[in-house]
Design an enzyme around this catalytic site. Structure first.
Site, mmCIF file in Angstrom:
data_model
loop_
_atom_site.group_PDB
_atom_site.id
_atom_site.type_symbol
_atom_site.label_atom_id
_atom_site.label_comp_id
_atom_site.label_asym_id
_atom_site.label_seq_id
_atom_site.Cartn_x
_atom_site.Cartn_y
_atom_site.Cartn_z
ATOM 1 N N CYS A 92 0.795 -1.225 0.000
ATOM 2 C CA CYS A 92 0.000 0.000 0.000
ATOM 3 C C CYS A 92 0.828 1.274 0.000
ATOM 4 C CB CYS A 92 -0.924 0.003 1.214
ATOM 5 S SG CYS A 92 -0.033 0.028 2.796
ATOM 6 N N GLN A 93 2.155 1.193 0.072
ATOM 7 C CA GLN A 93 2.950 2.411 0.229
ATOM 8 C C GLN A 93 2.716 3.417 -0.899
ATOM 9 O OE1 GLN A 93 4.006 -0.649 0.650
ATOM 10 N NE2 GLN A 93 5.254 -0.819 2.484
#
Length: 406
Positions: A92-93
């Protein structure tokens, strides 16, 4: 009547927070794909806990890159049964607000923006009856190169699966499912288009919330204090990866779920802190809602040399509220996760972070402490996952029954 052991594949598996919920409801793991070696070791250890043989574990955990050419062929050689459901979510970064804020180009050039394509490739190869795709709230607004990723995902998924595209329906909060943490996540559930026994909207509507509302605006959420204050007290630098403790009775419903009655606590060791930070932690945790700038009132010498950068980086997790979102950044420093007990004057241990994520105490995180913090911060809370698993089971049962009749 015994439950059917529906079979799942877990992509971008991490340490197995999402799969833990499916294990707990009796699903059978066919395959976990994860690129991080420490997380893969954790996955193997957990499969052992659930009674899988060494041979099954060897086949089921692949530590590999989902973008590698030839991956699907290698997966086929390991997966010998039909797949009922695929679960997982890309890293998800690239979609997180923190990641975008810290990146010079807002993460627009980050290749992780498009890892959903590899998820879809595996999904369309195995064509399971249903799937779960999980990601951060930022997925809804991410626009690398000017195009909304969410719109692309909806369009591509909708070619072969019925899904809900309304962000208001898809955005779910882990705290509503018994997790002692405010953690909003996008959860896309799909059912294959040729399966028309129910409306996919019904699946979302039937996901039960585990907390009863005191009123419409004040949910009875599990708090940080309820989740962690029974754990052994530690000073900075104390504790161990495995330690024997006195067995105590759980004092609330959450602890009845997560506590380990073996008397063994895993991953409960505290970081060492310098004297200045220890004093900051002690004072901040002694005063409700204080931030670093408030130290000016009592200890101006403890105001950080760079208050603009560090002003909001010291946060006490208040004992009478659910925790703030546990993040993978916890491995770098714990200043956002200061323990609420001023006597301990320290930041969270891995086990305390795991409790806030609703991992059971017998869940062992492998690797270095840095590895362990990363795994906890990147995980889906198991209690939230278990709620999904139980709900989806009802619909898989419907599919099974209707298919048998037809």
């Amino acid at each position: 009547m015994s439950k059917k052991d529906y079979r799942f594949i877990d992509l971008f598996a991490g340490c197995g927070g999402l799969s833990e919920g499916f294990y707990r409801d009796g699903y059978k793991a066919l395959f976990h794909l994860e690129i991080d070696e420490a997380a893969c070791k954790t996955l193997r250890t957990r499969m052992k806990h659930y009674g899988y043989s060494d041979k099954e574990i060897e086949e089921a955990v692949m530590c590999d890159d989902i973008t590698r050419d030839g991956l699907l062929k290698d997966m086929d050689e390991r997966i010998h049964e039909p797949v009922d459901i695929i679960i997982g979510g890309p890293p998800c970064q690239a979609f997180s607000s923190v990641g975008r804020a810290q990146s010079p180009d807002g993460m627009s050039s980050d290749p992780r923006n498009y890892l959903f394509e590899n998820y879809l490739q595996v999904l369309n190869h195995y064509k399971p009856k249903m799937f779960i795709f999980e990601n951060v709230k930022g997925l809804l607004t991410a626009k690398p190169k000017g195009v909304k990723i969410f719109d692309i995902i909806v369009r591509e998924m909708s070619k072969t699966y019925n899904i809900v595209a309304d962000p208001k329906v898809l955005l779910l909060n882990a705290a509503d499912y018994g997790v002692p943490q405010i953690r909003e996540r996008v959860i896309i559930i799909g059912v294959r288009k040729d399966i028309n026994y129910f409306d996919i909207k019904d699946v979302y509507e039937s996901i039960p919330k585990s907390n009863s509302d005191i009123d419409a605006h004040l949910p009875n959420y599990v708090t940080v204090g309820e989740a962690i204050l029974d754990l052994p007290k530690l000073n900075p630098g104390e504790g161990d990866n495995i330690q024997k403790v006195a067995v105590t009775e759980p004092t609330n419903d959450f602890l009845k779920i997560v506590k380990n009655d073996s008397g063994i606590i895993y991953n409960h060791s505290a970081r060492k802190h310098n004297d200045a930070d220890r004093e900051r932690y002690r004072i901040l945790s002694s005063h409700k809602n204080w931030q670093l700038k408030d130290l000016q009132k009592v200890r101006p010498d403890l105001i950080h040399h760079d208050p603009k950068h560090f002003g909001n980086r010291y946060t006490v997790q208040e004992s009478d509220k659910p925790g703030k979102t546990v993040v993978a950044h916890l491995y770098k420093d714990g200043n956002l996760f200061i323990h609420p007990d001023s006597e301990q004057a320290r930041t969270f241990t891995v086990r305390e972070a795991a409790r806030i994520q609703s991992f059971p105490d017998d869940f062992v995180f492998e690797g270095s402490r840095t590895d362990q913090f990363k795994q906890v911060g990147n995980a889906v809370p198991p209690l939230m996952a278990e709620t999904f698993a139980k709900t989806i089971r009802k619909y898989l049962d419907v599919i099974e029954e209707k298919s048998r009749k037809n």
